[in-house]
Design a protein around this motif. Sequence first.
Motif, PDB file in Angstrom:
ATOM      1  N   ALA A 183       0.804  -1.220   0.000  1.00  0.00           N
ATOM      2  CA  ALA A 183       0.000   0.000   0.000  1.00  0.00           C
ATOM      3  C   ALA A 183       0.837   1.270   0.000  1.00  0.00           C
ATOM      4  CB  ALA A 183      -0.923   0.013   1.220  1.00  0.00           C
ATOM      5  N   SER A 184       2.145   1.154   0.156  1.00  0.00           N
ATOM      6  CA  SER A 184       2.986   2.336   0.346  1.00  0.00           C
ATOM      7  C   SER A 184       3.135   3.203  -0.892  1.00  0.00           C
ATOM      8  CB  SER A 184       4.379   1.919   0.842  1.00  0.00           C
ATOM      9  OG  SER A 184       4.301   1.402   2.146  1.00  0.00           O
ATOM     10  N   ASP A 185       2.701   2.702  -2.060  1.00  0.00           N
ATOM     11  CA  ASP A 185       2.771   3.545  -3.252  1.00  0.00           C
ATOM     12  C   ASP A 185       1.638   4.553  -3.296  1.00  0.00           C
ATOM     13  OD1 ASP A 185       0.558   2.006  -3.926  1.00  0.00           O
ATOM     14  OD2 ASP A 185       1.739   0.646  -5.159  1.00  0.00           O
ATOM     15  N   GLY A 186       0.757   4.539  -2.311  1.00  0.00           N
ATOM     16  CA  GLY A 186      -0.321   5.511  -2.242  1.00  0.00           C
ATOM     17  C   GLY A 186      -1.649   5.001  -2.732  1.00  0.00           C
ATOM     18  N   ALA A 187      -1.715   3.803  -3.293  1.00  0.00           N
ATOM     19  CA  ALA A 187      -2.980   3.251  -3.750  1.00  0.00           C
ATOM     20  C   ALA A 187      -3.714   2.627  -2.570  1.00  0.00           C
ATOM     21  CB  ALA A 187      -2.736   2.208  -4.830  1.00  0.00           C
ATOM     22  N   HIS A 188      -4.935   3.113  -2.293  1.00  0.00           N
ATOM     23  CA  HIS A 188      -5.622   2.718  -1.076  1.00  0.00           C
ATOM     24  C   HIS A 188      -6.441   1.448  -1.209  1.00  0.00           C
ATOM     25  CE1 HIS A 188      -5.521   6.995   0.867  1.00  0.00           C
ATOM     26  NE2 HIS A 188      -4.342   6.450   0.688  1.00  0.00           N
ATOM     27  N   SER A 189      -6.811   1.067  -2.380  1.00  0.00           N
ATOM     28  CA  SER A 189      -7.630  -0.139  -2.510  1.00  0.00           C
ATOM     29  C   SER A 189      -6.849  -1.223  -3.216  1.00  0.00           C
ATOM     30  CB  SER A 189      -8.908   0.161  -3.294  1.00  0.00           C
ATOM     31  OG  SER A 189      -8.614   0.288  -4.671  1.00  0.00           O
ATOM     32  N   ALA A 190      -7.325  -2.461  -3.034  1.00  0.00           N
ATOM     33  CA  ALA A 190      -6.660  -3.582  -3.703  1.00  0.00           C
ATOM     34  C   ALA A 190      -6.688  -3.391  -5.210  1.00  0.00           C
ATOM     35  CB  ALA A 190      -7.356  -4.887  -3.311  1.00  0.00           C
ATOM     36  N   ALA A 191      -7.790  -2.864  -5.740  1.00  0.00           N
ATOM     37  CA  ALA A 191      -7.882  -2.633  -7.176  1.00  0.00           C
ATOM     38  C   ALA A 191      -6.892  -1.563  -7.632  1.00  0.00           C
ATOM     39  CB  ALA A 191      -9.304  -2.226  -7.551  1.00  0.00           C
ATOM     40  N   GLU A 192      -6.749  -0.503  -6.837  1.00  0.00           N
ATOM     41  CA  GLU A 192      -5.776   0.540  -7.187  1.00  0.00           C
ATOM     42  C   GLU A 192      -4.362  -0.020  -7.171  1.00  0.00           C
ATOM     43  OE1 GLU A 192      -6.247   4.359  -5.132  1.00  0.00           O
ATOM     44  OE2 GLU A 192      -8.288   3.718  -4.673  1.00  0.00           O
ATOM     45  N   ARG A 193      -4.070  -0.871  -6.199  1.00  0.00           N
ATOM     46  CA  ARG A 193      -2.735  -1.448  -6.126  1.00  0.00           C
ATOM     47  C   ARG A 193      -2.464  -2.356  -7.322  1.00  0.00           C
ATOM     48  NH1 ARG A 193      -4.034  -1.494  -0.560  1.00  0.00           N
ATOM     49  NH2 ARG A 193      -4.690  -3.669  -0.557  1.00  0.00           N
ATOM     50  N   LEU A 194      -3.506  -3.056  -7.764  1.00  0.00           N
ATOM     51  CA  LEU A 194      -3.342  -3.896  -8.944  1.00  0.00           C
ATOM     52  C   LEU A 194      -3.060  -3.045 -10.174  1.00  0.00           C
ATOM     53  CD1 LEU A 194      -3.348  -6.587 -10.365  1.00  0.00           C
ATOM     54  CD2 LEU A 194      -5.850  -6.539 -10.386  1.00  0.00           C
ATOM     55  N   LEU A 195      -3.751  -1.903 -10.292  1.00  0.00           N
ATOM     56  CA  LEU A 195      -3.498  -0.999 -11.418  1.00  0.00           C
ATOM     57  C   LEU A 195      -2.060  -0.495 -11.394  1.00  0.00           C
ATOM     58  CD1 LEU A 195      -4.278   0.757 -13.820  1.00  0.00           C
ATOM     59  CD2 LEU A 195      -5.202   2.440 -12.201  1.00  0.00           C
ATOM     60  N   VAL A 196      -1.572  -0.096 -10.226  1.00  0.00           N
ATOM     61  CA  VAL A 196      -0.198   0.386 -10.106  1.00  0.00           C
ATOM     62  C   VAL A 196       0.787  -0.701 -10.530  1.00  0.00           C
ATOM     63  CG1 VAL A 196       1.568   1.060  -8.423  1.00  0.00           C
ATOM     64  CG2 VAL A 196      -0.677   2.156  -8.378  1.00  0.00           C
ATOM     65  N   THR A 197       0.524  -1.944 -10.128  1.00  0.00           N
ATOM     66  CA  THR A 197       1.384  -3.058 -10.530  1.00  0.00           C
ATOM     67  C   THR A 197       1.397  -3.214 -12.042  1.00  0.00           C
ATOM     68  OG1 THR A 197       0.955  -4.210  -8.441  1.00  0.00           O
ATOM     69  CG2 THR A 197       1.763  -5.534 -10.277  1.00  0.00           C
ATOM     70  N   LEU A 198       0.233  -3.094 -12.678  1.00  0.00           N
ATOM     71  CA  LEU A 198       0.160  -3.201 -14.138  1.00  0.00           C
ATOM     72  C   LEU A 198       0.936  -2.074 -14.812  1.00  0.00           C
ATOM     73  CD1 LEU A 198      -3.602  -4.156 -14.711  1.00  0.00           C
ATOM     74  CD2 LEU A 198      -1.607  -5.646 -14.825  1.00  0.00           C
ATOM     75  N   LEU A 199       0.785  -0.843 -14.306  1.00  0.00           N
ATOM     76  CA  LEU A 199       1.482   0.302 -14.910  1.00  0.00           C
ATOM     77  C   LEU A 199       2.992   0.133 -14.806  1.00  0.00           C
ATOM     78  CD1 LEU A 199      -0.744   3.240 -13.610  1.00  0.00           C
ATOM     79  CD2 LEU A 199      -0.739   2.245 -15.900  1.00  0.00           C
ATOM     80  N   LYS A 200       3.448  -0.298 -13.636  1.00  0.00           N
ATOM     81  CA  LYS A 200       4.886  -0.494 -13.450  1.00  0.00           C
ATOM     82  C   LYS A 200       5.397  -1.625 -14.351  1.00  0.00           C
ATOM     83  CE  LYS A 200       5.212   1.146  -8.651  1.00  0.00           C
ATOM     84  NZ  LYS A 200       5.461   0.755  -7.233  1.00  0.00           N
ATOM     85  N   GLY A 201       4.651  -2.724 -14.403  1.00  0.00           N
ATOM     86  CA  GLY A 201       5.071  -3.848 -15.209  1.00  0.00           C
ATOM     87  C   GLY A 201       5.115  -3.537 -16.696  1.00  0.00           C
ATOM     88  N   ALA A 202       4.245  -2.610 -17.138  1.00  0.00           N
ATOM     89  CA  ALA A 202       4.209  -2.230 -18.550  1.00  0.00           C
ATOM     90  C   ALA A 202       5.222  -1.145 -18.887  1.00  0.00           C
ATOM     91  CB  ALA A 202       2.813  -1.748 -18.921  1.00  0.00           C
ATOM     92  N   GLY A 203       5.919  -0.647 -17.871  1.00  0.00           N
ATOM     93  CA  GLY A 203       6.920   0.395 -18.103  1.00  0.00           C
ATOM     94  C   GLY A 203       6.344   1.765 -18.392  1.00  0.00           C
ATOM     95  N   LEU A 204       5.067   1.989 -18.070  1.00  0.00           N
ATOM     96  CA  LEU A 204       4.455   3.297 -18.283  1.00  0.00           C
ATOM     97  C   LEU A 204       4.927   4.259 -17.198  1.00  0.00           C
ATOM     98  CD1 LEU A 204       0.805   2.264 -19.240  1.00  0.00           C
ATOM     99  CD2 LEU A 204       2.641   3.032 -20.753  1.00  0.00           C
ATOM    100  N   THR A 205       5.222   5.478 -17.577  1.00  0.00           N
ATOM    101  CA  THR A 205       5.732   6.485 -16.641  1.00  0.00           C
ATOM    102  C   THR A 205       4.902   7.760 -16.746  1.00  0.00           C
ATOM    103  OG1 THR A 205       7.298   7.297 -18.292  1.00  0.00           O
ATOM    104  CG2 THR A 205       8.087   5.577 -16.784  1.00  0.00           C
ATOM    105  N   GLY A 206       5.244   8.717 -15.895  1.00  0.00           N
ATOM    106  CA  GLY A 206       4.567  10.013 -15.934  1.00  0.00           C
ATOM    107  C   GLY A 206       3.265  10.052 -15.160  1.00  0.00           C
ATOM    108  N   TRP A 207       3.027   9.049 -14.320  1.00  0.00           N
ATOM    109  CA  TRP A 207       1.786   9.012 -13.550  1.00  0.00           C
ATOM    110  C   TRP A 207       2.077   9.126 -12.055  1.00  0.00           C
ATOM    111  CZ3 TRP A 207       1.933   4.907 -10.198  1.00  0.00           C
ATOM    112  CH2 TRP A 207       2.789   3.851 -10.540  1.00  0.00           C
TER     113      TRP A 207
END
Length: 285
Positions: A183-207
Motif C-alpha cells: 500500500a505504500s505507493d499511495g494506492a488505497h484499494s486492492a484494485a488501485e494497487r493492482l493498477l499500479v502493478t500493471l502500470l509499473k510492469g508495462a513500463g508506463l511512466t509520468g503518472w
Amino acid sequence: MLNEYLRRHDGVITLAQARSVGLSRQSINRRVHAGLWRQCSRGVYFVDDRPFTDAARIRAAVWAFGAHATASGLAAAWWQGLARFAPAVVEVTVPRNSSGRARSGARVRRRDLAPADIEAVRGLRVTALPLTAIEAAVRGRGGRSVMDRALQQDAELRQLWAAQLRNKGRYGAPAARRLLQEASDGAHSAAERLLVTLLKGAGLTGWRTNRRVGRYKADVLFVKAKVVIEVDGWAFHVDQESFQTDRRRQNDIALLGFQVLRFTWLDLAEYPERVLATIRAAIRA
C-alpha cells in the motif's frame, strides 16, 4: 438510568456497573434466579428481554475478562465497521499479568497495549483503528478489504505503519508488513494497487497516485497527458449514493479538461492487456 444504560450497551451489564446505578447484589441475584437476567460469566449479565445480538455477544465476551480487556482482531474490525460479519470466536487482548482464563467463544491474547492503540467505541474498549486494520487484515480471507476500508475512513497509512512498529512482535506482524509495503505507493484499494502493478510492469511512466485534480483526488493521474484513471474496487463503492457521487466526480473532472478512464476490479484482474491498451491510447491522444 438502568434502562438507558442497558439500551446503550446491548443489554449487557457487569456487576460493578449494576452496583453503580444502585442495584444491590441481592437484587441482581433475584433477577438471575427469576430468569430475567442471564449470567454470561462471573460478574457479567445479559438482560434477557431482547435478542442476544452479535454486539451483545462480543461485549459480554470482552467484559468477561475485566475492565482492562480489549476487543481485537476481527472482533474489533467488526465493531468498528471494517468487517461485514462478526466472527464466531471473539479475540480479546488482556494485559500480560492478567489472571483471566480462556472461555468458550473467546480467544485470549496476552500483551500490553500502548495507550495509542486503545480506544472506546460505543462504550467498549477496542484496539484503535490503525492497529485493528493491520491485525484483522491478516486474519482469514478478504484481509486486504479490511485495510482498504480503514484507509477509506479516517486512518492514514502513516498511522498504520506507526501501529505496526509499536507492535512488531505480535502474531501476524510479517504478513501485515507485506500488506503495508504493497500500500505504500499511495494506492488505497486492492484494485488501485493492482493498477499500479500493471502500470509499473508495462513500463508506463509520468503518472502519480492520489493527486489532486480540482477539489478531488484522482486515483491515478498522468500529469502531462491530462488523463485521470478512476478505479472501482471490490471492497467498497457498492451503494447507490457512492455510485452517484462517483459519476458526479467524473463529470466535474472532465469539465476541467481531463480525460477520465474508469476500470473495475474485473477489468484489471481478467483483462489487463485491454486495460493497458486503453491507457496507452489515451495518453498518446
